[in-house]
Design a protein around this motif. Structure first.
Motif, PDB file in Angstrom:
ATOM      1  N   PRO A 299       4.220  -5.254  -8.828  1.00  0.00           N
ATOM      2  CA  PRO A 299       3.993  -4.742  -7.630  1.00  0.00           C
ATOM      3  C   PRO A 299       2.722  -3.718  -7.777  1.00  0.00           C
ATOM      4  O   PRO A 299       2.081  -3.491  -6.763  1.00  0.00           O
ATOM      5  CB  PRO A 299       4.956  -4.067  -7.038  1.00  0.00           C
ATOM      6  N   ARG A 300       2.257  -3.167  -8.952  1.00  0.00           N
ATOM      7  CA  ARG A 300       1.302  -2.226  -8.989  1.00  0.00           C
ATOM      8  C   ARG A 300      -0.007  -3.044  -8.895  1.00  0.00           C
ATOM      9  O   ARG A 300      -1.022  -2.442  -8.336  1.00  0.00           O
ATOM     10  CB  ARG A 300       1.153  -1.414 -10.469  1.00  0.00           C
ATOM     11  N   ASN A 301      -0.049  -4.398  -9.047  1.00  0.00           N
ATOM     12  CA  ASN A 301      -1.559  -5.138  -8.972  1.00  0.00           C
ATOM     13  C   ASN A 301      -1.246  -5.904  -7.600  1.00  0.00           C
ATOM     14  O   ASN A 301      -0.274  -5.914  -6.940  1.00  0.00           O
ATOM     15  CB  ASN A 301      -1.368  -6.317 -10.049  1.00  0.00           C
TER      16      ASN A 301
ATOM     17  N   ARG B  35      -0.013   0.209   7.521  1.00  0.00           N
ATOM     18  CA  ARG B  35       1.466   0.239   6.856  1.00  0.00           C
ATOM     19  C   ARG B  35       1.632   0.207   5.361  1.00  0.00           C
ATOM     20  O   ARG B  35       0.674  -0.198   4.587  1.00  0.00           O
ATOM     21  CB  ARG B  35       2.185  -1.019   7.412  1.00  0.00           C
ATOM     22  N   LYS B  36       2.737   0.586   4.797  1.00  0.00           N
ATOM     23  CA  LYS B  36       3.239   0.541   3.411  1.00  0.00           C
ATOM     24  C   LYS B  36       3.888  -0.758   3.207  1.00  0.00           C
ATOM     25  O   LYS B  36       4.298  -1.341   4.003  1.00  0.00           O
ATOM     26  CB  LYS B  36       4.171   1.867   3.190  1.00  0.00           C
ATOM     27  N   PRO B  37       3.594  -1.131   1.819  1.00  0.00           N
ATOM     28  CA  PRO B  37       4.280  -2.564   1.697  1.00  0.00           C
ATOM     29  C   PRO B  37       5.762  -2.730   1.929  1.00  0.00           C
ATOM     30  O   PRO B  37       6.290  -3.841   2.449  1.00  0.00           O
ATOM     31  CB  PRO B  37       4.049  -2.539  -0.106  1.00  0.00           C
ATOM     32  N   GLU B  38       6.632  -1.763   1.802  1.00  0.00           N
ATOM     33  CA  GLU B  38       8.069  -1.830   2.266  1.00  0.00           C
ATOM     34  C   GLU B  38       8.185  -1.806   3.708  1.00  0.00           C
ATOM     35  O   GLU B  38       9.503  -2.331   4.205  1.00  0.00           O
ATOM     36  CB  GLU B  38       8.679  -0.737   1.599  1.00  0.00           C
ATOM     37  N   GLU B  39       7.203  -1.849   4.434  1.00  0.00           N
ATOM     38  CA  GLU B  39       7.309  -1.817   5.899  1.00  0.00           C
ATOM     39  C   GLU B  39       6.825  -3.246   6.235  1.00  0.00           C
ATOM     40  O   GLU B  39       7.029  -3.432   7.514  1.00  0.00           O
ATOM     41  CB  GLU B  39       6.527  -0.597   6.852  1.00  0.00           C
TER      42      GLU B  39
END
Length: 618
Positions: free
Chosen positions: A114-116, A406-410
């Motif tokens: 997920p960092r990439n 938005r953040k990825p978890e959203e």
């Protein structure tokens, strides 16, 4: 392009002969002017270009800068704006130097690391699905240059008065020039009196403050860094527009004109309540580092920063677009356009585009009133039409900005941003605007006769065949921003009703056309026949479709068209725009919006509509 009708032309035909106020135009700013434009941004320069087509009107445009804009902040050009450029005569040239947005790609976190980031979808841009014009990126300064050229080459020869700053105004109740305007320049202070003033002076508008109007809205607690950069990078989509969502933040990446330059909007995150705008001092080095963090595993080696800034997203609409605050119904004397009356984020690419449409809406109305074609009540329609558009823009931009931040978890669906981008394309492209019934937008009682030309929306062009020479042209591209109304008469099956309409309608148009002017000086009437062009002869058509104009009385051969198909097009405009085979008349305003839809037998209805929008000609 038509020219030579006033005699042989060997120089650039885009430079129209000077007339009226354009002849021996005074260098110094006069003490009295009809229209004073404050600010030479997109709305102001388009307005100047439009007013240059009304040489009977004294128009001046002032700008506190000492010269042309060299580095513009806005760069997105929506298809509706390119369509507008066509009307002002420079669409082809600006397209040649601009970046054409063909695709928009979307990136998100790689599930395995997920960092990439990884590309999640590749989406074709919406422009060519909506109209024949592209979606462009080009420096705002170049847009202003083209409008400045159009203003300087128009009959009124309008050029900005640089180095002149607005210092305040007072609107008096009477007098031929009721607006008293205070100005400052290198020589000191002075006063100019005007019939009308237009504030095109940006988000910190002095004109807005002077008339007591207020911005309504606020600033969200989210900041973005923006930079125009020249880089070396291994990011594969550097020359493709991208929305990038990563664990470290978000980027909206937009390639720019010239093949090397790109603009990046970099998410700087939430802003604390006690920040006091300190985020705006974020160093460019921090912004570049954040961009590299978001793009991981790709890197940016920034070689040059052409421009950068930091902004907090704001959504504001002014509580009115003119100086009539008390509801008295008096004639507005001061108007606001562009950022002076609506501000929002830059990421939806709407600021310059909507501002230009403000200027386009207002310009022809000022020209019509000041030349005696229309009553002063026409001017009240500017705010009535444009303020709802601004509010729609704010609502759209708030939604788009929220999605971008938005953040990825959203995010439950990695494709939902792409879906939203395409599903809402008609709005940002500039084609959702629809004006409601008024003195210049008629009843929809006959909408079914022309379903493809929605009343109150911009006239959607289509290919037709010019009868005189068999060439395929876009019907709407013939219209120029010259202040004239367009009337498109689509014929019946054998043309009998069309010919009868032409004879009766000519008398109606004559009521509103000065007797010493060309017969098409106010209404540019075009006939579109159902028959193939090979079966038609221009010389047998009613005089309305072959008028003799200009000092030489030359017949116009470009008023008559056929629907097609032909060897060079398969388009039948009657099918493409769902037009009645019994014929229909489509009346279009000077700013290209459909004003009335009428049957061929509805000449009395045509007369009644025009009586509401025009004054009888002297």
């Amino acid at each position: 392009m038509q020219f030579h009708h006033h005699g042989y032309v060997s120089q650039d035909p885009r430079v129209l002969p000077a007339s009226g106020t354009g002849v021996d135009r005074p260098t110094d700013l006069p003490d009295e002017v009809d229209v004073l434009i404050v600010g030479s941004g997109p709305a102001g320069m388009l307005l100047a270009a439009q007013m240059s087509q009304f040489p009977e009107v004294t128009t001046r445009i002032i700008e506190k800068r000492e010269g042309r804009l060299e580095l513009g902040q806005a760069d997105g050009i929506q298809p509706r704006s390119v369509e507008t450029f066509q009307a002002f005569g420079f669409a082809e040239r600006i397209i040649a130097e601009a970046y054409n947005i063909g695709w928009m790609n979307f990136w998100g976190p790689d599930p395995e690391n997920p960092r990439n980031i990884r590309r999640t979808s590749r989406t074709a841009d919406y422009a060519y699905d909506i109209c024949e014009f592209p979606h462009l990126i080009v420096n705002q300064a170049r847009v202003l240059d083209y409008f400045a050229e159009a203003a300087a080459h128009g009959p009124a020869r309008i050029v900005p008065d640089y180095g002149v700053e607005f210092a305040g105004l007072v609107v008096h109740e009477d007098g031929d020039f009721p607006v008293e305007v205070n100005l400052k320049d290198a020589e000191g202070e002075r006063t100019v009196r005007a019939k009308f003033v237009v504030g095109c002076d940006g988000a910190r508008s002095g004109v807005r403050d002077a008339i007591g109007r207020k911005h309504v809205g606020g600033v969200s607690a989210h900041a973005w860094g923006v930079m125009d950069v020249l880089v070396n990078t291994d990011f594969p989509d550097w020359r493709t527009k991208c929305a990038i969502n990563a664990e470290a933040g978000n980027i909206l990446h937009i390639p720019r004109e010239g093949g090397y330059l790109s603009r990046m909007y970099i998410d700087l995150g939430e802003v604390p309540e006690d920040d006091q705008h300190r985020v705006r001092q974020t160093p460019i080095e921090t912004i570049i580092a954040k961009a590299n963090e978001i793009l991981h595993p790709y890197t940016l080696d920034v070689r040059e920063v052409a421009w950068h800034s930091v902004y907090e997203v704001g959504h504001r609409v002014t509580d009115g677009f003119d100086d009539v605050i008390d509801g008295s119904g008096r004639t507005p004397r001061v108007f606001l356009t562009g950022d002076a009356c609506h501000t929002h984020s830059a990421k939806a690419g709407q600021g310059m585009n909507v501002s230009m449409q403000d200027g386009f809406n207002l310009g022809w109305k000022l020209g019509a009133v000041l030349t005696g074609r229309s009553p002063e009540s026409l001017l009240a329609t500017y705010g009535a039409e444009r303020r709802p558009v601004a509010q729609q823009l704010i609502d759209f931009d708030r939604e788009w900005s929220s999605l971008m931040a938005r953040k990825p978890e959203e995010i439950s669906d990695p494709n939902d941003l792409a879906t939203y981008y395409l599903a809402t394309a008609e709005f940002p492209s500039g084609f959702m605007t629809q004006y409601t019934e008024s003195m210049i937008t008629g009843s929809d009682a006959h909408q079914t006769l022309a379903a493809g030309f929605p009343l109150g929306k911009r006239f959607t062009s289509a290919e037709v065949v010019r009868v005189a020479d068999g060439n395929v042209v876009h019907l709407g591209h013939h219209a120029r921003a010259d202040g004239r109304w367009r009337v498109y008469a689509f014929g019946d099956r054998d043309g009998t009703a069309l010919s009868a309409w032409a004879l009766s309608a000519a008398e109606v148009f004559a009521r509103f056309t000065p007797s010493d002017a060309d017969v098409d000086a106010v209404f540019d009437v075009k006939a579109v026949h159902q028959q193939p062009f090979e079966e038609l002869e221009v010389t047998t058509m009613p005089e309305l479709f072959r008028p003799r104009t200009g000092p030489l009385g030359l017949a116009d051969w470009e008023k008559a068209y056929a629907a097609g198909p032909s060897k060079w097009t398969q388009t039948d405009i009657f099918e493409a725009r769902e037009l009645s085979r019994d014929g229909v008349v489509v009346v279009v305003r000077p700013d290209q919006y459909v004003a009335a839809i009428l049957p061929l037998e509805g000449v009395d209805e045509l007369a009644a509509f025009l009586e509401g929008a025009f004054l009888p000609a002297s």
